[in-house]
Enzyme design. Structure first.
Site, short mmCIF file in Angstrom:
data_model
loop_
_atom_site.label_atom_id
_atom_site.label_comp_id
_atom_site.label_asym_id
_atom_site.label_seq_id
_atom_site.Cartn_x
_atom_site.Cartn_y
_atom_site.Cartn_z
N SER A 415 0.87 -1.24 0.00
CA SER A 415 -0.11 0.01 -0.13
C SER A 415 0.91 1.25 -0.04
CB SER A 415 -0.82 -0.11 1.23
OG SER A 415 -1.79 0.77 0.95
N PRO A 416 0.54 2.43 -0.67
CA PRO A 416 1.24 3.52 -0.52
C PRO A 416 1.32 4.16 0.66
CG PRO A 416 -1.01 3.96 -1.38
CD PRO A 416 -0.95 2.46 -1.24
N GLN A 493 1.40 6.74 -7.18
CA GLN A 493 0.25 7.29 -6.83
C GLN A 493 0.34 8.80 -6.63
OE1 GLN A 493 -0.59 7.66 -2.21
NE2 GLN A 493 -2.61 6.94 -2.60
N TYR A 574 -7.06 15.23 1.55
CA TYR A 574 -6.14 16.09 0.93
C TYR A 574 -6.86 16.95 -0.08
CZ TYR A 574 -2.62 13.37 3.24
OH TYR A 574 -1.90 12.70 4.15
N ARG A 622 -7.89 6.20 -4.97
CA ARG A 622 -8.04 6.07 -3.69
C ARG A 622 -9.10 6.89 -3.11
NH1 ARG A 622 -4.12 4.62 1.41
NH2 ARG A 622 -4.51 2.24 0.40
N ARG A 717 1.29 -1.00 6.90
CA ARG A 717 2.50 -1.24 7.75
C ARG A 717 3.17 -2.79 8.26
NH1 ARG A 717 -1.73 1.11 12.13
NH2 ARG A 717 -3.25 0.15 10.38
C1 LIG Z 1 3.69 5.73 7.51
C2 LIG Z 1 2.42 5.50 6.51
C3 LIG Z 1 2.51 6.58 5.74
C4 LIG Z 1 1.24 6.44 4.78
N1 LIG Z 1 1.10 7.13 3.55
C5 LIG Z 1 0.21 7.05 2.78
C6 LIG Z 1 0.22 7.65 1.41
O1 LIG Z 1 1.37 8.33 0.88
N2 LIG Z 1 -0.88 7.43 0.57
C7 LIG Z 1 -2.03 6.86 0.98
O2 LIG Z 1 -2.94 6.75 0.30
N3 LIG Z 1 -1.96 6.14 2.24
C8 LIG Z 1 -0.91 6.27 3.05
N4 LIG Z 1 -1.12 5.55 4.14
C9 LIG Z 1 -2.00 4.84 4.35
C10 LIG Z 1 -1.77 3.15 3.91
O3 LIG Z 1 -1.80 3.19 2.83
C11 LIG Z 1 -3.07 2.35 4.58
O4 LIG Z 1 -3.99 2.59 4.00
C12 LIG Z 1 -3.17 2.53 5.96
O5 LIG Z 1 -1.85 2.44 6.59
C13 LIG Z 1 -4.01 1.15 6.44
O6 LIG Z 1 -3.30 -0.01 6.02
P1 LIG Z 1 -2.43 -0.95 7.12
O7 LIG Z 1 -3.54 -1.19 8.33
O8 LIG Z 1 -2.19 -2.05 6.35
O9 LIG Z 1 -1.44 -0.16 7.55
C14 LIG Z 1 0.03 5.59 4.99
C15 LIG Z 1 0.25 4.84 6.11
C16 LIG Z 1 1.32 4.70 7.04
C17 LIG Z 1 1.30 3.86 7.99
#
Ligand SMILES: Cc1cc2nc3c(=O)[nH]c(=O)nc-3n(C[C@H](O)[C@H](O)[C@H](O)COP(=O)(O)O)c2cc1C
Ligand SMILES: Cc1cc2nc3c(=O)[nH]c(=O)nc-3n(C[C@H](O)[C@H](O)[C@H](O)COP(=O)(O)OP(=O)(O)OC[C@H]3O[C@@H](n4cnc5c(N)ncnc54)[C@H](O)[C@@H]3O)c2cc1C
Length: 763
Positions: A415-416, A493, A574, A622, A717
């Site tokens: 994921s991003p 992205q 955003y 997204r 994560r």
């Molecule tokens: C450190 C960090 C940075 C993130 N940056 C972005 C981002 O740049 N773009 C985005 O769409 N989501 C971003 N997210 C959200 C993640 O893509 C994801 O949707 C969110 O962490 C939930 O997934 P998880 O439970 O697997 O961590 C970020 C999440 C984390 C933890």
């Protein structure tokens, strides 16, 4: 103790028994409004575990109950003229009346005074001589209602209608039968509970109920209609009602979900359905009532424990179990209420979706229950994905997926994630190693972090960008590495921070403005992200033109850099998200108000990007599918329309996130907590989706995919800490068709061997 038990259902009777067993000196009077043999409903089901608990608590009644149980292992799902049968589910059923008679006899034997045909008063003064008053008077508890304010009662009346019939047709498997009528779908939950009787619950949506005229039909006529609808399952047997006391349509109930913040007030204690209910489709209400009773009796008889401490402990321990079951029950209730969503599935997937609906049963649970059946599902999934029949089962996460001309080797996605490690937007060695390592880890698709279309569009000074020629070169180096050394495809992205821009890097404080060097920010309206953030400038049409030009330029640069796919970031508060959510879009022009208006600018950007991105390469968007602010914000229902609008504009995949659009929102976290939105958008909006959010086990990923809740699954994560997440999952499943960098093959083989050995030892 002198105890009054109000209500002689499973809870009241079993509590009285459990108290007497622990101390015969307790004096217990039980008041039941009905006669001993009156009862609504027919049979109830338990799991083997519940029976073990009953045996441990009271072997006398436990063994009688156990000897009378009807036991079965199979579940049959009948849909679209086909039958799916799976095994290993292990249920036991008993007639409700028989269960109550066994408990009544046992209670009498232990000296409980049973008073039948005695309406218990809700007035607490009438129990002045008692130390404890137990309200075990069921889901519609009069006592709870009378003293409602003390219990923090929350009651939801669910929408579907159901009728609890009995029949002499003996069902050898737990049967779910779905039938289409001229007014909609009607289905039955049927199971045997003794040698010659089965429960047969008929359920349907309210529109179908009214459409069939059941809202004005006498019971005899309604029964005849249900017998006709389910004739092929009943083999000529009648449906029997024991709800004769209810007028025609009133026998069609709506499930009442009861939840109480507190279960006791002074010496009044709620027990069983009076305190909490669990939808009949997961068959756990009686289990909860019985297990509550055991625990309550246990703490009340523990030496040295005051009544208040006992009640606190009772509540603390039972609450967790009850909440878990109520969550499962909610998922199951919602599944049946959203049935239309799944009717286009092939029967095998429909059955899988039904079996996993509560999220208590997962892919691996199904493997334990019925390996051949599960492998049949896996073969079906792989065959669909490959477009040709396959013989070898493999976990769904390792099925390929195609988006336009882009072939993904599997369904796992990195994921991003913003890394806040760029300078002037330039990705550097950190990014090369970061993305390189994760691409080597086996996922089919890798996302960049939100890459910003302009310097002002960055969230922080550390955000990566794609708005200068140097950025193209820097990204190309990383893209080339990924393509040359891994099997992963790479998605760019693109986003603009809007009102959440000009803040510190993540680890210095999320969303905190810079100490110095802040730049002005803009948004749909002048609504700041929080009180400490800047008030954004509402965008003018000239701003919109400029930003559109920036997105288009970045897409062109992304193409030059060699990306396989582009995603538009329109989530998380955003810039584009600030237009979509009504919480931050207060405009009165063509870009505010209705959903069409709020989507106008984000769709304009998307279409402009699509126009310059090659037609054979896919694009995703997204979105935040839920603002977690109820009707004030975007709801999942509205997210279906948002997903559809982007799909119609040429999006191939909706990346379904949620929240982060309003600082004070209240998300409901949990395992896979955003997946229901991906499910709804996919199956109501008929557009491919990617699920994300607290998904961390391969079992989650496989369950989501096989149940058709999403097409791809993104993990963020888990990949931060384990770049090799997919390879590890492949090793655990002993799955070989995954791209392993040749340099690492030895490690992969060793891991697979060690995990196999550990699994053997455990077994
Ligand atoms: C450190 C960090 C940075 C993130 N940056 C972005 C981002 O740049 N773009 C985005 O769409 N989501 C971003 N997210 C959200 C993640 O893509 C994801 O949707 C969110 O962490 C939930 O997934 P998880 O439970 O697997 O961590 C970020 C999440 C984390 C933890
Ligand atoms: C359609 C349907 C199917 C179900 N299937 C299952 C299943 O398969 N497995 C399962 O475990 N559970 C099932 N349940 C749930 C189960 O019936 C309840 O969870 C369980 O009965 C709860 O026990 P209880 O003693 O708390 O309440 P109840 O069984 O409702 O008992 C309450 C008793 O209190 C009496 N009462 C009420 N008010 C008064 C008063 N003022 N004075 C005196 N007496 C009073 C009532 O007559 C009743 O006997 C199902 C429920 C429904 C509606």
């Amino acid at each position: 103790m002198r105890i009054a038990c109000l209500g002689g259902g499973p809870a009241g009777l079993y509590f009285a028994i459990s108290m007497k067993l622990r101390d015969p000196a307790h004096e217990i009077d039980l008041y039941e409004r009905n006669r001993p043999d009156d009862t609504f409903g027919w049979g109830v089901v338990f799991s083997d575990q519940t029976v073990e608990n009953l045996m441990a608590n009271d072997p006398v009644s436990g063994s009688i109950i156990q000897s009378e149980f009807a036991h079965w292992d199979d579940i049959e799902v009948h849909i679209h003229g086909q039958t799916m049968r799976s095994s290993g589910h292990g249920f036991i059923g008993i007639g409700r009346r028989r269960l109550l008679n066994i408990l009544q006899d046992r209670a009498r034997e232990l000296g409980v005074r049973l008073h039948f045909e005695h309406e218990a008063s809700p007035d607490l003064d009438s129990y002045a001589g008692f130390d404890l008053v137990i309200a075990a008077d069921g889901a519609n508890s009069r006592i709870r209602t009378e003293h409602e304010a003390h219990f923090g009662v929350d009651i939801q009346v669910r929408k579907n209608r159901f009728f609890w019939f009995g029949t002499q047709k003996v069902f050898e498997a737990f049967t779910f039968a779905f039938e289409e009528t001229e007014a909609g779908w009607v289905w039955a939950h049927a199971y045997r509970f003794d040698d010659n009787l089965s429960t047969f619950i008929v359920e349907m949506a309210p529109d179908t109920w009214a459409g069939l005229g059941l809202d004005r039909m006498e019971q005899a006529e309604a029964i005849a209609l249900c017998e006709r609808i389910f004739a092929k399952y009943l083999d000529g047997h009648a449906l029997m009602s024991n709800a004769a006391h209810l007028e025609g349509p009133e026998a069609w109930l709506r499930f009442r979900r009861v939840l109480c913040e507190r279960w006791s007030y002074r010496n009044l204690i709620l027990l069983g359905d009076a305190a909490h209910t669990a939808h009949f489709s997961i068959g756990s209400g009686t289990k909860l009532a019985l297990e509550d009773s055991i625990k309550l009796a246990e703490v009340l008889n523990r030496p040295g424990l005051s009544r208040d401490s006992a009640l606190a402990e009772y509540r603390e321990e039972r609450q967790v179990e009850v909440l878990k079951l109520q969550n499962s029950a909610r998922n199951s209730t919602e599944w049946f209420e959203s049935l239309e969503r799944y009717l286009h599935f092939e029967p095998i997937q429909f059955a899988y979706s039904l079996l996993t609906r509560s999220q208590r049963v997962s892919h691996e649970n199904l493997r334990l229950r019925d390996k051949p059946w599960l492998e049949g599902v896996e073969r079906w999934f792989q065959s669909k994905a490959l477009g040709t029949p396959v013989n070898d089962p493999a976990p769904p996460m390792f099925a390929p997926y195609r988006l336009r001309r882009l072939e993904l080797a599997n369904r796992v996605v990195v994921s991003p994630m913003a890394m806040y490690s760029a300078r002037d937007g330039d990705p550097n060695d950190f990014h090369l190693v970061h993305y390189g390592a994760r691409a080597q880890g086996g996922a089919g698709l890798l996302y960049t972090e939100m890459t910003c279309v302009s310097a002002e569009g960055r969230i922080t000074p550390g955000c990566a960008g794609l708005y200068r020629p140097e950025h193209v070169e820097a990204w190309r180096r990383i893209v080339d590495f990924v393509h040359a050394n891994t099997g992963a495809k790479f998605c760019l992205q693109l986003g603009h921070s809007g009102p959440k821009g000009s803040t510190k890097v993540g680890w210095e404080g999320y969303d905190v403005p810079l100490d110095e060097g802040n730049w002005p920010v803009m948004a749909a309206s002048d609504v700041p992200w929080s009180a400490r953030n800047q008030i954004p400038r509402p965008m003018t049409r000239a701003d919109m033109d400029e930003v559109r030009g920036q997105f288009v330029a970045s897409v062109r640069m992304g193409l030059e850099a060699g990306f396989d796919m582009v995603e538009l970031h329109a989530a998380h508060g955003y810039l584009l998200s600030s237009f979509i959510t009504p919480l931050t879009n207060k405009r009165s022009d063509d870009y505010g108000g209705s959903l069409d208006n709020r989507l106008r600018f984000p769709l304009e950007i998307f279409r402009a990007m699509r126009a310059v991105w090659p037609a054979d390469r896919p694009m995703s968007v997204r979105i935040s599918a839920n603002d977690w602010m109820g009707e004030l914000g975007v709801t999942p229902d509205e997210a279906v329309l948002i997903g559809r609008a982007f799909a119609e504009a040429g999006a191939d995949l909706i990346d379904v996130s949620a929240g982060q659009t309003w600082a004070d929102c209240a998300p409901v976290y949990g395992r896979m907590f955003q997946t229901p939105f991906a499910d709804q958008i996919r199956n109501e909006g008929r557009v491919a989706t990617m699920a994300v959010g607290n998904i961390y086990e391969s079992d989650h990923v496989n369950s989501i995919l096989a149940a058709g809740r999403a097409d791809l699954v993104a993990l963020a994560r888990p990949h931060l800490i384990d770049p090799m997440w997919t390879l590890r999952a492949a090793a655990a499943a002993d799955h070989r068709s995954v791209h392993v960098p040749p340099q690492y093959l030895g490690g992969m083989a060793q891991l697979a061997r060690n995990l196999a050995r550990e699994a053997e030892l455990k077994a």
